[in-house]
Scaffold this motif. Sequence first.
Motif, PDB file in Angstrom:
ATOM      1  N   LEU A 114      34.680  48.788  36.338  1.00  0.00           N
ATOM      2  CA  LEU A 114      35.625  47.701  36.618  1.00  0.00           C
ATOM      3  C   LEU A 114      35.330  47.066  37.965  1.00  0.00           C
ATOM      4  O   LEU A 114      35.301  45.834  38.096  1.00  0.00           O
ATOM      5  CB  LEU A 114      37.060  48.245  36.594  1.00  0.00           C
ATOM      6  CG  LEU A 114      38.168  47.255  36.989  1.00  0.00           C
ATOM      7  CD1 LEU A 114      38.235  46.102  35.988  1.00  0.00           C
ATOM      8  CD2 LEU A 114      39.510  47.966  37.072  1.00  0.00           C
ATOM      9  N   PHE A 115      35.095  47.893  38.972  1.00  0.00           N
ATOM     10  CA  PHE A 115      34.797  47.368  40.299  1.00  0.00           C
ATOM     11  C   PHE A 115      33.479  46.599  40.303  1.00  0.00           C
ATOM     12  O   PHE A 115      33.340  45.588  40.997  1.00  0.00           O
ATOM     13  CB  PHE A 115      34.744  48.504  41.325  1.00  0.00           C
ATOM     14  CG  PHE A 115      36.099  49.076  41.670  1.00  0.00           C
ATOM     15  CD1 PHE A 115      37.261  48.401  41.356  1.00  0.00           C
ATOM     16  CD2 PHE A 115      36.201  50.303  42.313  1.00  0.00           C
ATOM     17  CE1 PHE A 115      38.516  48.917  41.667  1.00  0.00           C
ATOM     18  CE2 PHE A 115      37.442  50.840  42.636  1.00  0.00           C
ATOM     19  CZ  PHE A 115      38.600  50.140  42.314  1.00  0.00           C
ATOM     20  N   SER A 116      32.505  47.073  39.528  1.00  0.00           N
ATOM     21  CA  SER A 116      31.227  46.353  39.412  1.00  0.00           C
ATOM     22  C   SER A 116      31.445  44.971  38.811  1.00  0.00           C
ATOM     23  O   SER A 116      30.853  43.982  39.245  1.00  0.00           O
ATOM     24  CB  SER A 116      30.248  47.153  38.550  1.00  0.00           C
ATOM     25  OG  SER A 116      29.938  48.389  39.136  1.00  0.00           O
ATOM     26  N   GLN A 117      32.312  44.906  37.798  1.00  0.00           N
ATOM     27  CA  GLN A 117      32.630  43.614  37.175  1.00  0.00           C
ATOM     28  C   GLN A 117      33.333  42.680  38.153  1.00  0.00           C
ATOM     29  O   GLN A 117      33.186  41.463  38.086  1.00  0.00           O
ATOM     30  CB  GLN A 117      33.505  43.833  35.940  1.00  0.00           C
ATOM     31  CG  GLN A 117      32.787  44.501  34.773  1.00  0.00           C
ATOM     32  CD  GLN A 117      33.744  45.028  33.711  1.00  0.00           C
ATOM     33  OE1 GLN A 117      34.934  44.736  33.727  1.00  0.00           O
ATOM     34  NE2 GLN A 117      33.224  45.833  32.792  1.00  0.00           N
ATOM     35  N   GLN A 118      34.118  43.268  39.066  1.00  0.00           N
ATOM     36  CA  GLN A 118      34.798  42.476  40.099  1.00  0.00           C
ATOM     37  C   GLN A 118      33.835  42.069  41.211  1.00  0.00           C
ATOM     38  O   GLN A 118      34.217  41.373  42.138  1.00  0.00           O
ATOM     39  CB  GLN A 118      35.953  43.281  40.704  1.00  0.00           C
ATOM     40  CG  GLN A 118      37.085  43.602  39.747  1.00  0.00           C
ATOM     41  CD  GLN A 118      37.877  42.380  39.356  1.00  0.00           C
ATOM     42  OE1 GLN A 118      38.102  41.486  40.161  1.00  0.00           O
ATOM     43  NE2 GLN A 118      38.295  42.317  38.099  1.00  0.00           N
ATOM     44  N   GLN A 119      32.581  42.528  41.097  1.00  0.00           N
ATOM     45  CA  GLN A 119      31.512  42.211  42.048  1.00  0.00           C
ATOM     46  C   GLN A 119      31.848  42.663  43.474  1.00  0.00           C
ATOM     47  O   GLN A 119      31.624  41.938  44.440  1.00  0.00           O
ATOM     48  CB  GLN A 119      31.192  40.710  42.018  1.00  0.00           C
ATOM     49  CG  GLN A 119      30.636  40.245  40.681  1.00  0.00           C
ATOM     50  CD  GLN A 119      30.258  38.772  40.693  1.00  0.00           C
ATOM     51  OE1 GLN A 119      31.030  37.934  41.152  1.00  0.00           O
ATOM     52  NE2 GLN A 119      29.075  38.465  40.199  1.00  0.00           N
ATOM     53  N   VAL A 120      32.432  43.871  43.581  1.00  0.00           N
ATOM     54  CA  VAL A 120      32.674  44.391  44.920  1.00  0.00           C
ATOM     55  C   VAL A 120      31.333  44.611  45.613  1.00  0.00           C
ATOM     56  O   VAL A 120      30.318  44.889  44.974  1.00  0.00           O
ATOM     57  CB  VAL A 120      33.483  45.708  44.880  1.00  0.00           C
ATOM     58  CG1 VAL A 120      34.845  45.490  44.249  1.00  0.00           C
ATOM     59  CG2 VAL A 120      32.723  46.814  44.162  1.00  0.00           C
ATOM     60  N   ASP A 121      31.329  44.467  46.935  1.00  0.00           N
ATOM     61  CA  ASP A 121      30.083  44.616  47.685  1.00  0.00           C
ATOM     62  C   ASP A 121      29.649  46.075  47.801  1.00  0.00           C
ATOM     63  O   ASP A 121      28.477  46.362  48.021  1.00  0.00           O
ATOM     64  CB  ASP A 121      30.241  44.031  49.091  1.00  0.00           C
ATOM     65  CG  ASP A 121      30.455  42.523  49.062  1.00  0.00           C
ATOM     66  OD1 ASP A 121      30.023  41.885  48.080  1.00  0.00           O
ATOM     67  OD2 ASP A 121      31.047  41.987  50.011  1.00  0.00           O
ATOM     68  N   GLY A 122      30.592  46.997  47.658  1.00  0.00           N
ATOM     69  CA  GLY A 122      30.284  48.414  47.744  1.00  0.00           C
ATOM     70  C   GLY A 122      31.516  49.237  47.414  1.00  0.00           C
ATOM     71  O   GLY A 122      32.613  48.693  47.268  1.00  0.00           O
ATOM     72  N   MET A 123      31.337  50.557  47.295  1.00  0.00           N
ATOM     73  CA  MET A 123      32.445  51.437  46.926  1.00  0.00           C
ATOM     74  C   MET A 123      32.512  52.664  47.828  1.00  0.00           C
ATOM     75  O   MET A 123      31.487  53.200  48.252  1.00  0.00           O
ATOM     76  CB  MET A 123      32.291  51.933  45.484  1.00  0.00           C
ATOM     77  CG  MET A 123      32.320  50.860  44.425  1.00  0.00           C
ATOM     78  SD  MET A 123      32.204  51.608  42.776  1.00  0.00           S
ATOM     79  CE  MET A 123      31.402  50.259  41.871  1.00  0.00           C
ATOM     80  N   ILE A 124      33.737  53.087  48.084  1.00  0.00           N
ATOM     81  CA  ILE A 124      34.012  54.363  48.740  1.00  0.00           C
ATOM     82  C   ILE A 124      34.728  55.215  47.700  1.00  0.00           C
ATOM     83  O   ILE A 124      35.733  54.779  47.129  1.00  0.00           O
ATOM     84  CB  ILE A 124      34.894  54.175  49.984  1.00  0.00           C
ATOM     85  CG1 ILE A 124      34.148  53.337  51.027  1.00  0.00           C
ATOM     86  CG2 ILE A 124      35.286  55.538  50.576  1.00  0.00           C
ATOM     87  CD1 ILE A 124      35.003  52.942  52.208  1.00  0.00           C
TER      88      ILE A 124
END
Length: 335
Positions: A114-124
């Motif tokens: 889901l976060f990838s689809q939201q095109q987040v710049d990175g994840m913690i």
Amino acid sequence: MKRPSIKDIATLAGVSVATVSYVLNKKEGQRISEETRKKIFNIAETINYTPNKIAKSLKTNTTKLLGLIVADISNEFYSHMARNLEDKALKLGYTLIIGSSDENAEKFKKLTELFSQQQVDGMIVAPVAGSEKTLENLINNKYPIVTIDRYLKEVEIAGITINNQEIAETTTHLLLKKDFSTIIYIGYKTELPHLLDRQYGFEKAVRSSEKPVEVQYILVGLDNIAKEVHLQLEMMLGKTPANAALYFSSNKLAVAGLSYIVKNNIKVPEQVSVVAFDETDAYDLFPTEITYIQQPIEEMAEEAIKLLDEQISNYTATGKRVTLSAKLVPKASLK
């Protein structure tokens, strides 16, 4: 109604679109007078101009969004961590999107998608048991990612953790010096390395002690924690001498144990001493101040954001693992 644009500001200010862009994005090196800068900012405020984030992200290939996946947002440790991460991210211009995996590997995987689809710049992320493949896929795709609080032995990844084994060992040595006849360790049935490190630290201290002391264990699953803790404490404290110490390896376990103590009118520290890993506001409701191990949440958040921002800037999914030090905060619950 048409959304105000940079072109509208340029027309009203009598300057070029490029000049407006330089001023609003606070770029250095351009010879633009202070009067013109003030004029542009005043016009932008007057017409309620807000940047078009979608257009900006297409141009810069960034969204200034970060994803955060915690194990359980209802746990005070993670809610405090999320707040600190949000504050640190905001200082660098990032907005944080938060999800809770509930210790479920499939839900963890879906949140990363889901976060990838939201095109987040990175994840913690606070990884869960069984999430190795999900993390490896992100690394292989060079997705900027940092783990926090937890780590998985099988995955080489940048992350922030604390000295779980060392602080557990130090705390246990303190208990062993107190001449308790029984020490009960309350922990989890788990494969998560950071929780096992706490248990290993406890066991290492016990093995190295020359003093005779009875050690017992209460290890519970992630479901029905309070019920399991209550049942086992009832069995153990019923036949345990009054001179006992309870060592809870998380704040959630401690809250379950303290509710049993209150319910059964057990005096702390006169009958039983208590030490807990992590703090929580729930301790304030207990009549005796609880001795606890404090994790450096603010420092952990700062290091995590710094590591992730470095990865985003370098377009990599690699980095170092940082280990910070927790500390024991002595209170009245430990005699």
